[in-house]
Design an enzyme around this catalytic site. Structure first.
Site, PDB file in Angstrom:
ATOM      1  N   GLU A   1      47.836  49.505  36.272  1.00 17.86           N
ATOM      2  CA  GLU A   1      47.993  48.996  34.900  1.00 17.86           C
ATOM      3  C   GLU A   1      47.060  49.680  33.896  1.00 17.86           C
ATOM      4  O   GLU A   1      46.765  49.107  32.837  1.00 17.86           O
ATOM      5  CB  GLU A   1      47.807  47.473  34.854  1.00 17.86           C
TER       6      GLU A   1
ATOM      7  N   PRO B   1      42.561  27.505  38.699  1.00 16.20           N
ATOM      8  CA  PRO B   1      43.358  28.724  38.532  1.00 16.20           C
ATOM      9  C   PRO B   1      44.072  29.046  39.848  1.00 16.20           C
ATOM     10  O   PRO B   1      43.796  28.413  40.872  1.00 16.20           O
ATOM     11  CB  PRO B   1      42.283  29.776  38.253  1.00 16.20           C
TER      12      PRO B   1
ATOM     13  N   HIS C   1      38.847  34.773  34.673  1.00 18.61           N
ATOM     14  CA  HIS C   1      39.681  35.444  33.668  1.00 18.61           C
ATOM     15  C   HIS C   1      40.010  34.430  32.577  1.00 18.61           C
ATOM     16  O   HIS C   1      39.974  33.220  32.798  1.00 18.61           O
ATOM     17  CB  HIS C   1      40.967  36.001  34.300  1.00 18.61           C
TER      18      HIS C   1
HETATM   19  P1  M7G Z   1      45.662  31.765  36.876  1.00 14.88           P
HETATM   20  O1  M7G Z   1      45.169  30.704  36.001  1.00 14.88           O
HETATM   21  O2  M7G Z   1      44.743  32.209  37.990  1.00 14.88           O
HETATM   22  O3  M7G Z   1      47.006  31.403  37.587  1.00 14.88           O
HETATM   23  O4  M7G Z   1      46.029  33.007  35.949  1.00 14.88           O
HETATM   24  P2  M7G Z   1      48.376  30.854  37.064  1.00 14.88           P
HETATM   25  O5  M7G Z   1      48.346  30.782  35.593  1.00 14.88           O
HETATM   26  O6  M7G Z   1      49.357  31.873  37.602  1.00 14.88           O
HETATM   27  O7  M7G Z   1      48.502  29.532  37.749  1.00 14.88           O
HETATM   28  C1  M7G Z   1      46.275  34.267  36.447  1.00 14.88           C
HETATM   29  C2  M7G Z   1      47.046  35.031  35.411  1.00 14.88           C
HETATM   30  O8  M7G Z   1      47.150  36.364  35.840  1.00 14.88           O
HETATM   31  C3  M7G Z   1      48.470  34.504  35.257  1.00 14.88           C
HETATM   32  O9  M7G Z   1      48.743  34.268  33.885  1.00 14.88           O
HETATM   33  C4  M7G Z   1      49.330  35.603  35.863  1.00 14.88           C
HETATM   34  O10 M7G Z   1      50.590  35.731  35.217  1.00 14.88           O
HETATM   35  C5  M7G Z   1      48.480  36.829  35.678  1.00 14.88           C
HETATM   36  N1  M7G Z   1      48.729  37.856  36.690  1.00 14.88           N
HETATM   37  C6  M7G Z   1      48.960  37.638  37.994  1.00 14.88           C
HETATM   38  N2  M7G Z   1      49.119  38.834  38.623  1.00 14.88           N
HETATM   39  C7  M7G Z   1      49.356  38.985  40.031  1.00 14.88           C
HETATM   40  C8  M7G Z   1      48.997  39.825  37.681  1.00 14.88           C
HETATM   41  C9  M7G Z   1      49.059  41.249  37.739  1.00 14.88           C
HETATM   42  O11 M7G Z   1      49.258  41.884  38.768  1.00 14.88           O
HETATM   43  N3  M7G Z   1      48.865  41.886  36.556  1.00 14.88           N
HETATM   44  C10 M7G Z   1      48.633  41.219  35.378  1.00 14.88           C
HETATM   45  N4  M7G Z   1      48.490  41.940  34.284  1.00 14.88           N
HETATM   46  N5  M7G Z   1      48.571  39.882  35.316  1.00 14.88           N
HETATM   47  C11 M7G Z   1      48.739  39.185  36.463  1.00 14.88           C
END
Ligand code: M7G
Length: 329
Positions: free
Chosen positions: A174, A260, A266
């Site tokens: 990315e 999360p 993040h």
């Molecule tokens: P979270 O609060 O840990 O999980 O946020 P959830 O919101 O999915 O429950 C993680 C954030 O990272 C989410 O908004 C995902 O859409 C985003 N995300 C997850 N992955 C695997 C990726 C990725 O590979 N690339 C990017 N750019 N974002 C990701």
């Protein structure tokens, strides 16, 4: 990291895009060259629809690509205002019903205005399947002691791999999508579009800031020493989004999730007008409030009970249930 999940993550299948391919294609495709990769989905064998929302216009499908477990997410994208003229002029129109001054049509747009955002997780683990499956949820209050005795051991043994996060921080994936980065090892972070945002229109703007420090799992770990980091993310994240997308701070919802899915700190940046999944009060904690809370009490998030939802067949739910924390559910 639990054995089964770790193994499954490591057992990168022959049929899924290999790690090298995936990373290489991420950097290419994410730069927006739109290159075709049709072969991968033509091999997808549907096993089960996990979730199907007519309101959100998306569908989550569990299946297999050859012998690898996979999840495909299809989502109709919003209609961009900049495409309206072409959409109205160049589409074909079929009359479906007419009555007095009222009529319905089926509009068939040119192919390039008719795309579907498609996400693939492959190989997917059982935990991914559970994450996307429609499930009953329960509200639970986690005390400091619950975190220590229930949640932390669970995180340490069963949470999702954060390899994708390390790939971003180490510039292995990315890279072209990065909107802003601060290289400082203590207060630095990388800001880029979230997996959920196709970056085509600002209505559903969604970016994430991933911190460089690797040892902050979640909100629970935040204390006064992290205030400079949090303030830096808030200020420079807002500036970066203003500069790249011309969206001012007053139009942004900036928050952390608790719990999360990925335990590497993040911060979510979404458009205020976008009803993003996970922006409800049972999950989202405004970054500005978090900063104020930690300023007022350096160990606020270590001691305070935190409330969140749990999904019915999550292993963490079973642990809270065993501890008598879900007596009526
Ligand atoms: P979270 O609060 O840990 O999980 O946020 P959830 O919101 O999915 O429950 C993680 C954030 O990272 C989410 O908004 C995902 O859409 C985003 N995300 C997850 N992955 C695997 C990726 C990725 O590979 N690339 C990017 N750019 N974002 C990701």
């Amino acid at each position: 990291m639990g054995d089964s999940i770790e193994k499954s993550q490591e057992n990168q299948g022959e049929s899924c895009p290999s790690k090298k391919q995936k990373i290489a294609s991420d950097t290419n495709k994410n730069s927006g060259d739109g290159s075709a990769d049709q072969s991968i989905l033509s091999k997808f064998q549907i096993k089960k629809v996990l979730r199907d929302s007519t309101r959100e216009k998306n569908i989550f499908i569990h299946g297999e690509i050859d012998d690898q477990e996979a999840i495909v997410i299809l989502e109709k994208t919003p209609i961009g205002q900049d495409t309206l003229v072409e959409l109205l002029k160049d589409s074909s129109l079929q009359l479906k019903m007419k009555n007095d001054i009222y009529s319905n049509y089926l509009l068939i747009p040119p192919a390039h205005l008719n795309d579907i955002k498609t996400s693939l997780i492959c190989p997917a683990t059982q935990k991914h399947v559970k994450k996307y499956q429609t499930q009953e949820t329960f509200l639970v209050e986690e005390t400091e002691e619950d975190y220590r005795s229930i949640t932390l051991p669970y995180i340490q043994s069963q949470s999702f791999s954060v390899q994708w996060v390390y790939n971003i921080l180490e510039k292995k994936a990315e890279v072209e999508r990065i909107v802003f980065e601060d290289p400082d090892p203590k207060i630095g972070f990388v800001l880029l579009p979230d997996f959920k945002w196709d970056t085509k229109q600002l209505d559903d703007l969604y970016l994430i800031a991933i911190v460089r420090q690797k040892d902050i799992k979640s909100l629970r770990d935040l204390r006064s020493e992290h205030i400079p980091l949090l303030e830096n993310i808030l200020k420079k994240g807002q500036e970066g989004i203003l500069q790249r997308f011309s969206v001012p701070a007053c139009k942004l919802r900036i928050y952390l999730h608790y719990q999360p899915s990925y335990y590497h700190l993040h911060v979510h940046f979404t458009s205020l007008s976008h009803d993003a999944p996970g922006s409800g009060v049972e999950k989202a904690h405004l970054l500005s409030d978090v900063i104020l809370n930690v300023k007022a009490n350096p160990t606020y998030y270590q001691h305070r009970p935190l409330t969140f939802t749990l999904r019915a067949d999550d292993n963490l739910t079973a642990k809270f249930r065993e501890a008598g924390k879900l007596p009526d559910c």
